[in-house]
Design a protein around this motif. Sequence first.
Motif, PDB file in Angstrom:
ATOM      1  N   LEU A 382     -42.576  43.324  56.930  1.00 20.12           N
ATOM      2  CA  LEU A 382     -41.312  43.851  57.444  1.00 20.12           C
ATOM      3  C   LEU A 382     -40.154  43.447  56.545  1.00 20.12           C
ATOM      4  O   LEU A 382     -39.229  44.201  56.300  1.00 20.12           O
ATOM      5  N   ARG A 383     -40.242  42.216  56.076  1.00 26.47           N
ATOM      6  CA  ARG A 383     -39.214  41.715  55.163  1.00 26.47           C
ATOM      7  C   ARG A 383     -39.137  42.578  53.907  1.00 26.47           C
ATOM      8  O   ARG A 383     -38.080  42.973  53.468  1.00 26.47           O
ATOM      9  N   ARG A 384     -40.326  42.878  53.364  1.00 31.50           N
ATOM     10  CA  ARG A 384     -40.356  43.675  52.131  1.00 31.50           C
ATOM     11  C   ARG A 384     -39.802  45.068  52.397  1.00 31.50           C
ATOM     12  O   ARG A 384     -39.097  45.642  51.603  1.00 31.50           O
ATOM     13  N   ARG A 385     -40.134  45.630  53.611  1.00 27.90           N
ATOM     14  CA  ARG A 385     -39.672  46.964  53.959  1.00 27.90           C
ATOM     15  C   ARG A 385     -38.135  46.975  54.020  1.00 27.90           C
ATOM     16  O   ARG A 385     -37.477  47.873  53.510  1.00 27.90           O
ATOM     17  N   LEU A 386     -37.598  45.924  54.627  1.00 35.08           N
ATOM     18  CA  LEU A 386     -36.145  45.817  54.745  1.00 35.08           C
ATOM     19  C   LEU A 386     -35.515  45.719  53.350  1.00 35.08           C
ATOM     20  O   LEU A 386     -34.510  46.352  53.052  1.00 35.08           O
ATOM     21  N   ALA A 387     -36.138  44.928  52.482  1.00 36.09           N
ATOM     22  CA  ALA A 387     -35.607  44.757  51.128  1.00 36.09           C
ATOM     23  C   ALA A 387     -35.660  46.069  50.369  1.00 36.09           C
ATOM     24  O   ALA A 387     -34.723  46.437  49.671  1.00 36.09           O
ATOM     25  N   SER A 388     -36.749  46.833  50.546  1.00 34.97           N
ATOM     26  CA  SER A 388     -36.842  48.070  49.782  1.00 34.97           C
ATOM     27  C   SER A 388     -35.843  49.107  50.303  1.00 34.97           C
ATOM     28  O   SER A 388     -35.286  49.891  49.542  1.00 34.97           O
ATOM     29  N   LYS A 389     -35.530  49.078  51.607  1.00 36.87           N
ATOM     30  CA  LYS A 389     -34.459  49.940  52.143  1.00 36.87           C
ATOM     31  C   LYS A 389     -33.119  49.532  51.546  1.00 36.87           C
ATOM     32  O   LYS A 389     -32.320  50.358  51.143  1.00 36.87           O
ATOM     33  N   ALA A 390     -32.894  48.207  51.486  1.00 37.15           N
ATOM     34  CA  ALA A 390     -31.627  47.712  50.944  1.00 37.15           C
ATOM     35  C   ALA A 390     -31.446  48.163  49.503  1.00 37.15           C
ATOM     36  O   ALA A 390     -30.341  48.353  49.034  1.00 37.15           O
ATOM     37  N   MET A 391     -32.550  48.348  48.788  1.00 34.16           N
ATOM     38  CA  MET A 391     -32.453  48.767  47.392  1.00 34.16           C
ATOM     39  C   MET A 391     -32.379  50.287  47.249  1.00 34.16           C
ATOM     40  O   MET A 391     -32.214  50.811  46.169  1.00 34.16           O
ATOM     41  N   GLY A 392     -32.529  51.028  48.371  1.00 32.65           N
ATOM     42  CA  GLY A 392     -32.330  52.471  48.344  1.00 32.65           C
ATOM     43  C   GLY A 392     -33.554  53.267  47.948  1.00 32.65           C
ATOM     44  O   GLY A 392     -33.433  54.397  47.475  1.00 32.65           O
ATOM     45  N   TYR A 393     -34.758  52.725  48.119  1.00 33.32           N
ATOM     46  CA  TYR A 393     -35.958  53.489  47.784  1.00 33.32           C
ATOM     47  C   TYR A 393     -36.610  54.012  49.043  1.00 33.32           C
ATOM     48  O   TYR A 393     -37.082  53.249  49.869  1.00 33.32           O
ATOM     49  N   ARG A 394     -36.588  55.312  49.237  1.00 36.80           N
ATOM     50  CA  ARG A 394     -37.171  55.947  50.422  1.00 36.80           C
ATOM     51  C   ARG A 394     -37.837  57.233  49.987  1.00 36.80           C
ATOM     52  O   ARG A 394     -37.264  57.992  49.219  1.00 36.80           O
ATOM     53  N   GLY A 395     -39.028  57.496  50.526  1.00 36.99           N
ATOM     54  CA  GLY A 395     -39.686  58.784  50.274  1.00 36.99           C
ATOM     55  C   GLY A 395     -39.854  59.054  48.783  1.00 36.99           C
ATOM     56  O   GLY A 395     -40.003  58.134  47.975  1.00 36.99           O
ATOM     57  N   ARG A 396     -39.825  60.370  48.411  1.00 42.17           N
ATOM     58  CA  ARG A 396     -40.001  60.739  46.999  1.00 42.17           C
ATOM     59  C   ARG A 396     -38.734  60.365  46.226  1.00 42.17           C
ATOM     60  O   ARG A 396     -37.631  60.788  46.581  1.00 42.17           O
ATOM     61  N   THR A 397     -38.903  59.554  45.223  1.00 40.47           N
ATOM     62  CA  THR A 397     -37.743  59.018  44.505  1.00 40.47           C
ATOM     63  C   THR A 397     -37.377  59.922  43.335  1.00 40.47           C
ATOM     64  O   THR A 397     -38.237  60.269  42.527  1.00 40.47           O
ATOM     65  N   PRO A 398     -36.095  60.311  43.225  1.00 40.33           N
ATOM     66  CA  PRO A 398     -35.708  61.138  42.072  1.00 40.33           C
ATOM     67  C   PRO A 398     -35.836  60.363  40.759  1.00 40.33           C
ATOM     68  O   PRO A 398     -35.725  59.139  40.738  1.00 40.33           O
ATOM     69  N   LYS A 399     -36.071  61.122  39.667  1.00 36.98           N
ATOM     70  CA  LYS A 399     -36.284  60.497  38.346  1.00 36.98           C
ATOM     71  C   LYS A 399     -35.156  59.541  37.963  1.00 36.98           C
ATOM     72  O   LYS A 399     -35.402  58.464  37.433  1.00 36.98           O
ATOM     73  N   LEU A 400     -33.903  59.971  38.210  1.00 34.99           N
ATOM     74  CA  LEU A 400     -32.776  59.122  37.792  1.00 34.99           C
ATOM     75  C   LEU A 400     -32.842  57.755  38.462  1.00 34.99           C
ATOM     76  O   LEU A 400     -32.530  56.733  37.852  1.00 34.99           O
ATOM     77  N   ALA A 401     -33.271  57.731  39.744  1.00 35.96           N
ATOM     78  CA  ALA A 401     -33.353  56.458  40.470  1.00 35.96           C
ATOM     79  C   ALA A 401     -34.464  55.576  39.923  1.00 35.96           C
ATOM     80  O   ALA A 401     -34.484  54.373  40.148  1.00 35.96           O
ATOM     81  N   LEU A 402     -35.413  56.190  39.202  1.00 35.90           N
ATOM     82  CA  LEU A 402     -36.510  55.415  38.605  1.00 35.90           C
ATOM     83  C   LEU A 402     -36.194  55.011  37.163  1.00 35.90           C
ATOM     84  O   LEU A 402     -37.025  54.453  36.463  1.00 35.90           O
ATOM     85  N   GLY A 403     -34.983  55.358  36.728  1.00 43.09           N
ATOM     86  CA  GLY A 403     -34.591  55.003  35.359  1.00 43.09           C
ATOM     87  C   GLY A 403     -35.124  55.985  34.326  1.00 43.09           C
ATOM     88  O   GLY A 403     -35.158  55.691  33.141  1.00 43.09           O
ATOM     89  N   GLN A 404     -35.569  57.191  34.796  1.00 45.42           N
ATOM     90  CA  GLN A 404     -36.087  58.192  33.842  1.00 45.42           C
ATOM     91  C   GLN A 404     -35.013  59.249  33.572  1.00 45.42           C
ATOM     92  O   GLN A 404     -34.220  59.553  34.461  1.00 45.42           O
ATOM     93  N   PRO A 405     -35.012  59.870  32.371  1.00 51.24           N
ATOM     94  CA  PRO A 405     -33.993  60.888  32.083  1.00 51.24           C
ATOM     95  C   PRO A 405     -34.248  62.173  32.872  1.00 51.24           C
ATOM     96  O   PRO A 405     -35.387  62.445  33.272  1.00 51.24           O
ATOM     97  N   LEU A 406     -33.192  62.960  33.107  1.00 59.91           N
ATOM     98  CA  LEU A 406     -33.342  64.235  33.829  1.00 59.91           C
ATOM     99  C   LEU A 406     -34.234  65.197  33.060  1.00 59.91           C
ATOM    100  O   LEU A 406     -35.008  65.939  33.636  1.00 59.91           O
ATOM    101  N   ARG A 407     -34.067  65.178  31.748  1.00 61.70           N
ATOM    102  CA  ARG A 407     -34.912  66.044  30.912  1.00 61.70           C
ATOM    103  C   ARG A 407     -35.639  65.192  29.903  1.00 61.70           C
ATOM    104  O   ARG A 407     -35.062  64.245  29.366  1.00 61.70           O
ATOM    105  N   ASN A 408     -36.897  65.535  29.657  1.00 67.09           N
ATOM    106  CA  ASN A 408     -37.641  64.760  28.660  1.00 67.09           C
ATOM    107  C   ASN A 408     -37.062  65.023  27.271  1.00 67.09           C
ATOM    108  O   ASN A 408     -36.773  66.160  26.934  1.00 67.09           O
TER     109      ASN A 408
END
Length: 410
Positions: A382-408
């Motif tokens: 539960l602690r980890r779940r709370l921490a991951s919510k606090a960091m803004g990671y939910r469901g399918r994560t967009p590329k930008l949030a993963l540190g990847q460029p919009l276009r290769n």
Amino acid sequence: MTEPLKTDIAIVGGGLVGASLAWALQSLGYDVTVIEKVAFRATAQPSYDDRTLALSHSSCQILSGLGLWEGLAANATPIREITVAEPGKPGRVTLRATESGLEAFGHVIEAREFGSVVLQRLKQPGLVNWYIPAAVTAVVTGSNACKLDIESEQGTVSLQARLVVAADGAASTVRQLLGIDARCHDYEQTAVICNVTPSEPHRGRAFEWLTDSGPFAILPHVGNRCGLVWSVPTIQAQQYLDMDDAQFLHEAQKRFGNELGAFRKIGRRSTYPLKLVRAGQDTSGRVIIMGNAAHAIHPAGAQGFNLGLRDVAVLAELLAEKPGQDPGCEEILAAYSSWRKPDHDETVAWTDGLVRLFANPSKTAGLARTAGILAHALLPPLRRRLASKAMGYRGRTPKLALGQPLRNPG
Ligand SMILES: Cc1cc2nc3c(=O)[nH]c(=O)nc-3n(C[C@H](O)[C@H](O)[C@H](O)COP(=O)(O)OP(=O)(O)OC[C@H]3O[C@@H](n4cnc5c(N)ncnc54)[C@H](O)[C@@H]3O)c2cc1C
């Protein structure tokens, strides 16, 4: 009759979300027009004010991928630790970023600072077309384009756009002009915000006290200042504004305790009535409703702009996938809506549930909330779940949030 002016994407509202989106989409080569009601330097500008914003780790990644973080980093304060507690009760959870293998859960910035960085970039000649101050008075959606009537001191112009994004805040005019229903709930709470400087170093610690009258949050900020967000019953809000600084600091200290020593200096106080507004749909014809226009939530949990930035990252990713495509086509709108819905549903439900639970004075709710906090403290998953919510990671994560460029590249 004069022909309407044409643009690829019209963004109504140049606040935190609208301006971030304009920056992202112009970089993809689209012709972008922003219509904003209030001049940016006006004291009445509702988006770029003294609010301190806690940005999640994923939001910082999005801003970094958009090339905006480098302008914000110098005045951003890392959040290294988050403590959630009920004052006077035994339950208390402290989440440390290092436990998630990170240096920080996210950073705190000032809304005004964000505005000055993003607007300075957007004001470079030729990047974006502006109507400011100007208001949209009519929206007509068609199969190939939308027509907007824009009223300013210079008169009324018609603008034709292939996609319209309504980022015009909780009371969205575009949403109303389109007849889209919104679910509203008045929490009967008002956030009183200001900066305070404690006698001891904050060392990147954020605190959220959950009290019967509403949450009380302290966010670490530059120069050892802290952003204070205190939700009080709306009928008492004026009292908190009328207090002199010494009395207000005394009351705030009583509420917060001595975790950071004595509160000393205090900045200007402002208030925000707190409501939940959730649009019944986030797309209609060639229109996308985004940010507070789609989901204005209570600041408990500091999720509002973070959620809006994920809206921005998802639309930018969908438009980057097929360069040159019609940005307002059905395929894009359907993909946007289905991608964003689970995150909207979960974040709204999580924040709303938290506020209602902690505002419920019944004994059962009191026990339940203490147990809830203890459970988070004691159970690692539960602690980890709370921490991951606090960091803004939910469901399918967009590329930008993963540190990847919009276009290769290439
Ligand atoms: C006290 C408080 C603390 C908060 N703290 C956090 C936090 O720590 N972290 C976080 O992520 N979020 C936080 N939020 C939420 C965050 O402020 C909002 O999510 C964010 O402001 C939403 O941005 P937006 O651009 O969608 O809407 P807004 O900020 O409301 O901007 C809307 C813009 O549209 C313009 N506009 C309005 N009507 C029209 C019109 N008809 N035509 C043209 N333009 C128009 C307005 O002038 C404004 O510039 C907090 C909110 C509050 C109240």
